[in-house]
Design a protein around this motif. Structure first.
Motif, short mmCIF file in Angstrom:
data_model
loop_
_atom_site.label_atom_id
_atom_site.label_comp_id
_atom_site.label_asym_id
_atom_site.label_seq_id
_atom_site.Cartn_x
_atom_site.Cartn_y
_atom_site.Cartn_z
N PHE A 190 -2.07 8.06 -18.81
CA PHE A 190 -3.51 7.82 -18.82
C PHE A 190 -3.89 6.61 -17.99
O PHE A 190 -4.93 6.57 -17.36
CB PHE A 190 -3.98 7.56 -20.26
N MET A 191 -3.03 5.60 -18.03
CA MET A 191 -3.34 4.32 -17.38
C MET A 191 -3.59 4.49 -15.88
O MET A 191 -4.37 3.77 -15.29
CB MET A 191 -2.19 3.33 -17.59
N GLY A 192 -2.88 5.45 -15.27
CA GLY A 192 -3.00 5.65 -13.84
C GLY A 192 -4.07 6.65 -13.46
O GLY A 192 -4.33 6.88 -12.29
N ARG A 193 -4.68 7.27 -14.47
CA ARG A 193 -5.72 8.26 -14.15
C ARG A 193 -7.05 7.57 -13.89
O ARG A 193 -7.26 6.43 -14.27
CB ARG A 193 -5.86 9.27 -15.31
N TYR A 194 -7.94 8.31 -13.20
CA TYR A 194 -9.28 7.77 -12.95
C TYR A 194 -10.11 7.89 -14.23
O TYR A 194 -9.99 8.87 -14.96
CB TYR A 194 -9.97 8.52 -11.80
N LEU A 195 -10.94 6.91 -14.44
CA LEU A 195 -11.69 6.75 -15.68
C LEU A 195 -12.49 8.01 -16.05
O LEU A 195 -13.46 8.35 -15.37
CB LEU A 195 -12.64 5.56 -15.51
N ASN A 196 -12.05 8.65 -17.12
CA ASN A 196 -12.73 9.85 -17.66
C ASN A 196 -12.83 11.00 -16.68
O ASN A 196 -13.47 12.01 -16.99
CB ASN A 196 -14.13 9.50 -18.19
N ASP A 197 -12.23 10.88 -15.53
CA ASP A 197 -12.38 11.89 -14.49
C ASP A 197 -11.47 13.08 -14.81
O ASP A 197 -10.25 12.96 -14.77
CB ASP A 197 -12.01 11.27 -13.12
N GLY A 198 -12.08 14.20 -15.14
CA GLY A 198 -11.31 15.38 -15.51
C GLY A 198 -10.72 15.31 -16.91
O GLY A 198 -9.87 16.12 -17.26
N SER A 246 -19.33 2.94 -28.43
CA SER A 246 -18.51 4.09 -28.08
C SER A 246 -19.44 5.22 -27.74
O SER A 246 -20.25 5.64 -28.56
CB SER A 246 -17.60 4.47 -29.26
N PHE A 247 -19.37 5.68 -26.47
CA PHE A 247 -20.34 6.67 -25.97
C PHE A 247 -20.05 8.06 -26.49
O PHE A 247 -18.89 8.47 -26.60
CB PHE A 247 -20.30 6.71 -24.43
N GLN A 248 -21.12 8.78 -26.73
CA GLN A 248 -20.95 10.19 -27.07
C GLN A 248 -20.49 10.96 -25.82
O GLN A 248 -19.63 11.83 -25.91
CB GLN A 248 -22.29 10.74 -27.56
N TYR A 249 -21.06 10.61 -24.68
CA TYR A 249 -20.67 11.25 -23.42
C TYR A 249 -20.30 10.17 -22.40
O TYR A 249 -21.13 9.78 -21.58
CB TYR A 249 -21.83 12.10 -22.88
N LEU A 262 -10.03 7.55 -25.32
CA LEU A 262 -10.17 6.41 -24.41
C LEU A 262 -11.25 5.45 -24.91
O LEU A 262 -11.11 4.22 -24.78
CB LEU A 262 -10.47 6.89 -22.99
N GLU A 263 -12.32 5.98 -25.48
CA GLU A 263 -13.34 5.11 -26.07
C GLU A 263 -12.72 4.26 -27.18
O GLU A 263 -12.99 3.07 -27.30
CB GLU A 263 -14.50 5.94 -26.63
N LEU A 319 -9.58 3.50 -27.46
CA LEU A 319 -8.66 2.54 -26.85
C LEU A 319 -9.43 1.30 -26.40
O LEU A 319 -8.99 0.16 -26.58
CB LEU A 319 -7.92 3.19 -25.67
N GLN A 320 -10.60 1.53 -25.82
CA GLN A 320 -11.43 0.40 -25.38
C GLN A 320 -11.87 -0.43 -26.58
O GLN A 320 -11.88 -1.66 -26.52
CB GLN A 320 -12.65 0.91 -24.60
N LEU A 321 -12.26 0.25 -27.65
CA LEU A 321 -12.63 -0.46 -28.87
C LEU A 321 -11.48 -1.37 -29.32
O LEU A 321 -11.66 -2.55 -29.63
CB LEU A 321 -12.96 0.56 -29.97
N ALA A 322 -10.26 -0.79 -29.30
CA ALA A 322 -9.09 -1.54 -29.76
C ALA A 322 -8.80 -2.72 -28.83
O ALA A 322 -8.46 -3.82 -29.29
CB ALA A 322 -7.89 -0.61 -29.83
N VAL A 323 -8.93 -2.51 -27.55
CA VAL A 323 -8.58 -3.55 -26.57
C VAL A 323 -9.63 -4.66 -26.55
O VAL A 323 -9.30 -5.83 -26.36
CB VAL A 323 -8.41 -2.92 -25.16
N LEU A 324 -10.89 -4.30 -26.75
CA LEU A 324 -11.95 -5.30 -26.66
C LEU A 324 -12.21 -5.98 -28.00
O LEU A 324 -12.76 -7.09 -28.03
CB LEU A 324 -13.25 -4.66 -26.14
N ALA A 325 -11.81 -5.34 -29.09
CA ALA A 325 -11.98 -5.92 -30.44
C ALA A 325 -13.32 -6.64 -30.58
O ALA A 325 -13.38 -7.86 -30.75
CB ALA A 325 -10.82 -6.86 -30.75
#
Lengths: 256, 357
Positions: free
Chosen positions: A137-145, A87-90, A154-155, A157-163
């Protein structure tokens, strides 16, 4: 099996010409939560990037194995497929790539036996509810804005989805308000309570102990100047909370 | 100004091997046009020939009224005279479905499209060119809109890799009217395009979106020009380009705001993505602003895929080539979003995917 775990042995790493990690030994067992604490510049993020294969970070010595597999021999994408997550800091913003498409591509890559689209959507919706995220969120561009808090959600969420088998969380708590912090805690908690994530081992890198109010650490490590100088139970985090890092610095100074 | 002429510091450097000034094209050998228009009250969508016979007065309100014919390649289109199309949208008629114009050419085709939108009319035109190996297209699109009209002309060019695609586009929006150009040039060995608009009335709005992607040994030369002659009008230009292999491109983005065009608002943004060391894109935003009470913004970037973006995707298990593909496709999205209809957008994405490989 003795090789089980994310096993870091005498890890040395540098950024450009500067040696940052000066021999790290650490084992994260499946299902356990390790906290890695330390002042700014102690090398915590370098450890996170060295583990996950960032091209700017050069490992100059030592070994890292993930349930017996040599992680350092793998490119970054294969480390992720072996079960390692950062999970990235930035987190990077990637305009034009929609969150939903990205998550789907990542899930497919990490778990090729992946879910059919309808089940994947259901999984996303469930996880987003846990994280209190709006489906738009699903339709937004990744981390953009995205705001800082949205990026961290979102990080998670990725953790949860990738387990993943092992998750390194690099200052996921920094800059978060109490609600977002609780959402992060809930996300980790619900992953650990799930079938997919019950054996996930965590390395939670943090500057402040407050995230540990939401995720109980089994083991706490203190890192100073590229070395782990102290390892203990949750009480060590409490000590950092009370005293900061100065007394620990003095203590190890006295030993050295 | 002939928009295909390279002047001053824009003159080709060592990367640019094609001299457009001396470029000669084969004589036209006809070609056909297919026009598909939805039913709408009073809408005319016919061949140029038919318009000359039956709608000469309407046609005269657009034909030759922009600067398109006075450019080098525009003059060739007029002289060679190929197939053509005329679209007329009467006042206050809104055409919801796009009007499709497809040109099919042989050796050399010189198509000419004319669009007239009366007061308050709205329509979208999608133009395509289709041809076999080695084909040459050299066409004109002219658009004139009256007050409060809104016209979008999108063009998709997916010609074979040894073709030549030349297009001269010019528009004159009326007061409070909008004209949008959306241009996707993905095929041909040589693409020379222009998309211009001359704002002579207050309240007008011009949107230009373009994307192109030379690879192999393809060349693209694109010029967009917005002339703000009247004030209190807006223009937005967005260009996304990538180059791979030995692909080369030059983009020149002109914004001119004359002294009396106070209150103009102009945006110009172009990004170029280089996917190989031998690819080259010259990106030249050129703003000439003579008025003092205007807002004009421009931003331009040229570069390779950001290593941090790649690492982020790789750290999620996505293999490097797949990550590069996703990032490169995403890069075009802000321009793709300006194209009408999801099926056209998807066709453009498909064309890009095929080029990214």
């Amino acid at each position: 099996m003795s090789a089980t775990g994310l096993r870091i042995t005498d890890l040395h790493a540098r950024v450009e010409e500067k040696e940052i990690l000066k021999g790290i030994d650490l084992v994260v067992e499946p299902g356990k939560v390790h906290a890695l604490m330390g002042p700014n510049g102690s090398g915590k993020s370098t450890l996170a990037f060295s583990l996950t294969g960032h091209p700017k970070y050069q490992v100059t010595g030592g070994t890292v194995t993930l349930d017996g597999e040599d992680v350092l021999a793998l490119p970054a994408d294969k480390r992720a497929r072996a079960g390692l997550f950062l999970s990235f800091q930035y987190p990077a913003a990637i305009p034009g790539v929609k969150v939903a498409n990205f998550l789907h591509a990542a899930r497919q890559a990490v778990r090729p036996d992946s879910l059919p689209p309808a089940k994947f959507r259901k999984l996303l919706m469930d996880k987003m509810e846990t994280l209190d995220m709006d489906p738009v969120f699903m339709g937004r561009y990744l981390n953009d804005g995205f705001s800082g808090g949205e990026k961290k959600r979102l990080e998670m969420l990725q953790l949860a989805v990738l387990a993943p088998k092992y998750a390194v969380l690099d200052e996921t708590d920094s800059g978060l308000d109490v609600d977002a912090l609780r959402a992060v805690g809930d996300a980790i908690g619900s992953l650990r309570a799930s079938d997919e994530g019950k054996d996930t081992g965590f390395l939670i890198i943090t500057h402040y102990p407050r995230i540990l109010q939401y995720v109980a650490a089994d083991v706490v490590h203190i890192m100073i100047d590229g070395r782990i100088v102290k390892t203990g139970g949750p009480e060590l985090a409490n000590r950092v909370e009370r005293e900061g890092y100065d007394t620990i610095r003095e203590e190890i100074g006295a030993i050295a | 100004m002939p928009s295909a002429t390279l002047a001053g510091r824009e003159r080709p450097g060592r990367y640019w091997k094609i001299d457009l000034d001396t470029l000669e094209l084969p004589a036209g050998d006809g070609g056909t046009v297919e026009i598909a228009a939805p039913a709408a009250r009073g809408l005319i969508a016919c061949t140029l020939e038919q318009a000359e016979n039956d709608h000469a007065a309407l046609l005269a309100r657009v034909y030759g009224r922009t600067a398109a014919q006075s450019t080098k390649f525009g003059a060739m289109t007029v002289a060679q005279r190929g197939p053509g199309a005329f679209v007329y949208i009467p006042a206050d008629v809104s055409v919801d479905e796009p009007i499709l114009i497809t040109y099919r050419g042989g050796t050399a085709c010189y198509p000419y499209t004319v669009v007239l939108a009366e007061r308050g009319a709205r329509a979208t035109v999608i133009e395509r060119v289709e041809g076999g190996a080695g084909t040459t297209f050299c066409g004109i699109v002219e658009v004139v809109t009256e007050d409060h009209a809104d016209v979008t002309v999108a063009s998709l060019q997916l010609l074979p890799d040894d073709a030549r695609a030349i297009a001269t586009r010019d528009a004159k929006p009326g007061p409070n009217a909008r004209v949008a150009w959306a241009i996707a040039d993905l095929g041909a060995a040589l693409t020379v395009g222009s998309a211009d608009a001359r704002i002579e009335h207050e309240g007008a709005n011009v949107d230009i979106a373009a994307l192109f992607f030379p690879r192999g040994t393809q060349h693209v030369d694109l010029i967009t020009t917005v002339d703000h002659i009247a004030g209190h009008a807006t223009s937005e230009t967005i260009v996304k380009s990538a180059a791979a292999g030995r692909g080369q491109a030059r983009y020149l983005g002109n914004i001119r705001i004359v002294k009396d065009a106070q209150g103009s608002l102009a945006h110009l943004h172009d990004d170029a993505l280089l996917l190989s060391k031998t690819a080259h894109i010259d990106s030249v935003p050129a703003l000439e602003i003579a008025a003092n009470d205007v807002k004009a913004y421009h931003g331009a970037t040229v570069g390779a895929i950001d290593a941090e973006l790649l690492f982020y995707m790789e750290s999620r298990g996505i293999a490097r080539d797949a990550a590069e593909r996703m990032i490169a496709l995403g890069f075009f999205e802000p321009a793709i979003a300006r194209f009408p209809t999801e099926s056209l957008r998807e066709e453009i994405r498909e064309g890009l995917r095929a080029k990214i490989g």
